[in-house]
Design a protein around this motif. Sequence first.
Motif, PDB file in Angstrom:
ATOM      1  N   GLY A  95     -35.237  28.669  -7.261  1.00 49.97           N
ATOM      2  CA  GLY A  95     -34.952  28.226  -6.364  1.00 49.97           C
ATOM      3  C   GLY A  95     -33.329  29.166  -6.164  1.00 49.97           C
ATOM      4  O   GLY A  95     -32.478  29.200  -7.255  1.00 49.97           O
ATOM      5  N   PHE A  96     -32.834  28.255  -5.228  1.00 52.62           N
ATOM      6  CA  PHE A  96     -30.733  28.602  -5.028  1.00 52.62           C
ATOM      7  C   PHE A  96     -30.555  26.937  -6.145  1.00 52.62           C
ATOM      8  O   PHE A  96     -30.989  26.436  -6.227  1.00 52.62           O
ATOM      9  CB  PHE A  96     -30.962  28.452  -3.728  1.00 52.62           C
ATOM     10  CG  PHE A  96     -31.142  29.266  -3.428  1.00 52.62           C
ATOM     11  CD1 PHE A  96     -29.808  30.494  -3.094  1.00 52.62           C
ATOM     12  CD2 PHE A  96     -31.925  28.915  -1.452  1.00 52.62           C
ATOM     13  CE1 PHE A  96     -30.363  32.273  -1.833  1.00 52.62           C
ATOM     14  CE2 PHE A  96     -32.395  30.538  -1.540  1.00 52.62           C
ATOM     15  CZ  PHE A  96     -31.849  31.159  -1.206  1.00 52.62           C
ATOM     16  N   ARG A  97     -29.590  28.014  -6.477  1.00 44.41           N
ATOM     17  CA  ARG A  97     -28.625  26.407  -7.366  1.00 44.41           C
ATOM     18  C   ARG A  97     -27.552  26.532  -6.851  1.00 44.41           C
ATOM     19  O   ARG A  97     -26.773  27.535  -7.058  1.00 44.41           O
ATOM     20  CB  ARG A  97     -28.650  27.079  -9.187  1.00 44.41           C
ATOM     21  CG  ARG A  97     -28.301  25.681  -9.864  1.00 44.41           C
ATOM     22  CD  ARG A  97     -28.657  25.864 -10.989  1.00 44.41           C
ATOM     23  NE  ARG A  97     -28.012  24.670 -12.011  1.00 44.41           N
ATOM     24  CZ  ARG A  97     -26.682  25.061 -12.679  1.00 44.41           C
ATOM     25  NH1 ARG A  97     -26.312  27.044 -13.124  1.00 44.41           N
ATOM     26  NH2 ARG A  97     -26.239  23.914 -13.795  1.00 44.41           N
ATOM     27  N   VAL A  98     -26.635  25.557  -6.857  1.00 39.06           N
ATOM     28  CA  VAL A  98     -24.952  25.569  -6.657  1.00 39.06           C
ATOM     29  C   VAL A  98     -24.255  24.868  -7.936  1.00 39.06           C
ATOM     30  O   VAL A  98     -24.585  23.562  -8.323  1.00 39.06           O
ATOM     31  CB  VAL A  98     -25.107  24.518  -5.452  1.00 39.06           C
ATOM     32  CG1 VAL A  98     -23.809  24.755  -5.286  1.00 39.06           C
ATOM     33  CG2 VAL A  98     -25.523  25.750  -4.177  1.00 39.06           C
ATOM     34  N   ALA A  99     -23.276  25.222  -8.705  1.00 36.89           N
ATOM     35  CA  ALA A  99     -22.801  24.466  -9.510  1.00 36.89           C
ATOM     36  C   ALA A  99     -21.642  24.137  -9.385  1.00 36.89           C
ATOM     37  O   ALA A  99     -20.316  25.330  -8.843  1.00 36.89           O
ATOM     38  CB  ALA A  99     -23.289  25.271 -11.161  1.00 36.89           C
ATOM     39  N   VAL A 100     -20.897  23.000  -9.492  1.00 34.67           N
ATOM     40  CA  VAL A 100     -19.658  22.366  -9.570  1.00 34.67           C
ATOM     41  C   VAL A 100     -19.342  22.885 -11.656  1.00 34.67           C
ATOM     42  O   VAL A 100     -19.733  21.646 -11.850  1.00 34.67           O
ATOM     43  CB  VAL A 100     -19.411  21.863  -8.996  1.00 34.67           C
ATOM     44  CG1 VAL A 100     -17.747  21.150  -9.079  1.00 34.67           C
ATOM     45  CG2 VAL A 100     -19.433  21.455  -7.608  1.00 34.67           C
ATOM     46  N   LEU A 101     -17.831  23.067 -11.350  1.00 35.27           N
ATOM     47  CA  LEU A 101     -17.767  23.809 -12.583  1.00 35.27           C
ATOM     48  C   LEU A 101     -15.523  23.423 -13.234  1.00 35.27           C
ATOM     49  O   LEU A 101     -14.899  23.808 -12.001  1.00 35.27           O
ATOM     50  CB  LEU A 101     -17.429  25.096 -13.436  1.00 35.27           C
ATOM     51  CG  LEU A 101     -18.614  25.821 -13.202  1.00 35.27           C
ATOM     52  CD1 LEU A 101     -18.889  27.325 -13.457  1.00 35.27           C
ATOM     53  CD2 LEU A 101     -19.903  24.763 -13.819  1.00 35.27           C
ATOM     54  N   ASP A 102     -15.922  22.472 -13.686  1.00 33.56           N
ATOM     55  CA  ASP A 102     -14.728  21.712 -13.414  1.00 33.56           C
ATOM     56  C   ASP A 102     -13.745  21.921 -15.789  1.00 33.56           C
ATOM     57  O   ASP A 102     -13.970  21.407 -16.241  1.00 33.56           O
ATOM     58  CB  ASP A 102     -14.640  20.498 -13.282  1.00 33.56           C
ATOM     59  CG  ASP A 102     -13.820  20.002 -13.575  1.00 33.56           C
ATOM     60  OD1 ASP A 102     -12.084  20.310 -13.956  1.00 33.56           O
ATOM     61  OD2 ASP A 102     -13.369  18.375 -13.225  1.00 33.56           O
ATOM     62  N   PRO A 103     -13.122  22.984 -15.359  1.00 38.56           N
ATOM     63  CA  PRO A 103     -13.221  24.251 -14.892  1.00 38.56           C
ATOM     64  C   PRO A 103     -13.786  24.971 -15.401  1.00 38.56           C
ATOM     65  O   PRO A 103     -14.295  26.710 -14.035  1.00 38.56           O
ATOM     66  CB  PRO A 103     -11.505  24.597 -15.456  1.00 38.56           C
ATOM     67  CG  PRO A 103     -12.114  24.409 -16.933  1.00 38.56           C
ATOM     68  CD  PRO A 103     -12.695  22.968 -16.777  1.00 38.56           C
ATOM     69  N   ASP A 104     -14.883  25.006 -16.074  1.00 40.28           N
ATOM     70  CA  ASP A 104     -15.718  26.135 -16.569  1.00 40.28           C
ATOM     71  C   ASP A 104     -17.309  25.877 -17.144  1.00 40.28           C
ATOM     72  O   ASP A 104     -17.706  24.676 -16.537  1.00 40.28           O
ATOM     73  CB  ASP A 104     -15.339  27.079 -17.587  1.00 40.28           C
ATOM     74  CG  ASP A 104     -14.881  25.947 -18.938  1.00 40.28           C
ATOM     75  OD1 ASP A 104     -15.869  25.412 -19.041  1.00 40.28           O
ATOM     76  OD2 ASP A 104     -13.907  26.745 -19.893  1.00 40.28           O
ATOM     77  N   TRP A 105     -18.829  27.094 -17.589  1.00 46.85           N
ATOM     78  CA  TRP A 105     -19.203  26.580 -17.093  1.00 46.85           C
ATOM     79  C   TRP A 105     -19.435  25.043 -18.955  1.00 46.85           C
ATOM     80  O   TRP A 105     -20.869  24.439 -18.809  1.00 46.85           O
ATOM     81  CB  TRP A 105     -20.420  27.603 -17.752  1.00 46.85           C
ATOM     82  CG  TRP A 105     -20.500  28.660 -16.925  1.00 46.85           C
ATOM     83  CD1 TRP A 105     -20.155  29.564 -16.082  1.00 46.85           C
ATOM     84  CD2 TRP A 105     -21.643  28.385 -15.575  1.00 46.85           C
ATOM     85  NE1 TRP A 105     -20.514  29.789 -14.854  1.00 46.85           N
ATOM     86  CE2 TRP A 105     -21.695  29.170 -14.388  1.00 46.85           C
ATOM     87  CE3 TRP A 105     -22.233  26.786 -15.747  1.00 46.85           C
ATOM     88  CZ2 TRP A 105     -22.288  29.317 -13.104  1.00 46.85           C
ATOM     89  CZ3 TRP A 105     -22.970  26.942 -14.352  1.00 46.85           C
ATOM     90  CH2 TRP A 105     -23.190  27.968 -13.853  1.00 46.85           C
ATOM     91  N   ASP A 106     -18.649  25.153 -19.763  1.00 47.73           N
ATOM     92  CA  ASP A 106     -18.216  23.997 -20.620  1.00 47.73           C
ATOM     93  C   ASP A 106     -18.270  22.917 -20.050  1.00 47.73           C
ATOM     94  O   ASP A 106     -18.306  22.294 -20.817  1.00 47.73           O
ATOM     95  CB  ASP A 106     -17.625  24.477 -21.598  1.00 47.73           C
ATOM     96  CG  ASP A 106     -18.154  25.841 -22.611  1.00 47.73           C
ATOM     97  OD1 ASP A 106     -19.310  26.469 -22.712  1.00 47.73           O
ATOM     98  OD2 ASP A 106     -17.144  26.558 -22.935  1.00 47.73           O
ATOM     99  N   HIS A 107     -17.640  22.993 -18.215  1.00 43.60           N
ATOM    100  CA  HIS A 107     -16.926  21.688 -18.107  1.00 43.60           C
ATOM    101  C   HIS A 107     -18.391  21.410 -16.528  1.00 43.60           C
ATOM    102  O   HIS A 107     -17.712  21.714 -15.394  1.00 43.60           O
ATOM    103  CB  HIS A 107     -16.357  21.457 -18.225  1.00 43.60           C
ATOM    104  CG  HIS A 107     -15.403  21.454 -19.213  1.00 43.60           C
ATOM    105  ND1 HIS A 107     -15.357  22.321 -20.290  1.00 43.60           N
ATOM    106  CD2 HIS A 107     -15.360  20.359 -20.367  1.00 43.60           C
ATOM    107  CE1 HIS A 107     -14.601  22.430 -20.964  1.00 43.60           C
ATOM    108  NE2 HIS A 107     -14.481  21.360 -20.869  1.00 43.60           N
TER     109      HIS A 107
END
Length: 140
Positions: A95-107
């Motif tokens: 389905g849909f996915r929302v991701a919060v990154l701080d600042p990037d995909w490693d975080h």
Amino acid sequence: MHPIFQLRPNSPLATVVSGDWGLIPLRVPAGWNVIHNALEARRLPDGRVEANDSQDLYWARTAPPPWLTAEEVADTGGLRARQINIDAGWYDGYGFRVAVLDPDWDHERASFTTADLDAFVTTLEGWMWMITKRGELPKS
């Protein structure tokens, strides 16, 4: 799983989606730069709604108020001094996915997955508001 939905009659999205492909209106609070928006949908002849099924639907990042100097931003600290990214897409089978990154995909700080279009839009808008207006990161 296909990105086709039966929206509730009282859904705000039910009234804004037409038979032609078009952007789903989002309430983006001040403090965000929208880098990419392909969150599109159309109404099917049977009344259901089909959404764009890309993994790259939406990407935005926080931006400090333009009237603050870099030094002032650093002095305020917190989320205003960091670059927070929010990424959203459709992942077949999930389905849909929302991701919060701080600042990037490693975080990755938070993520939310749903097969419900209303819940997806509500979460995306709510998380952007939470980050820039309350200065908090959401929890998964």
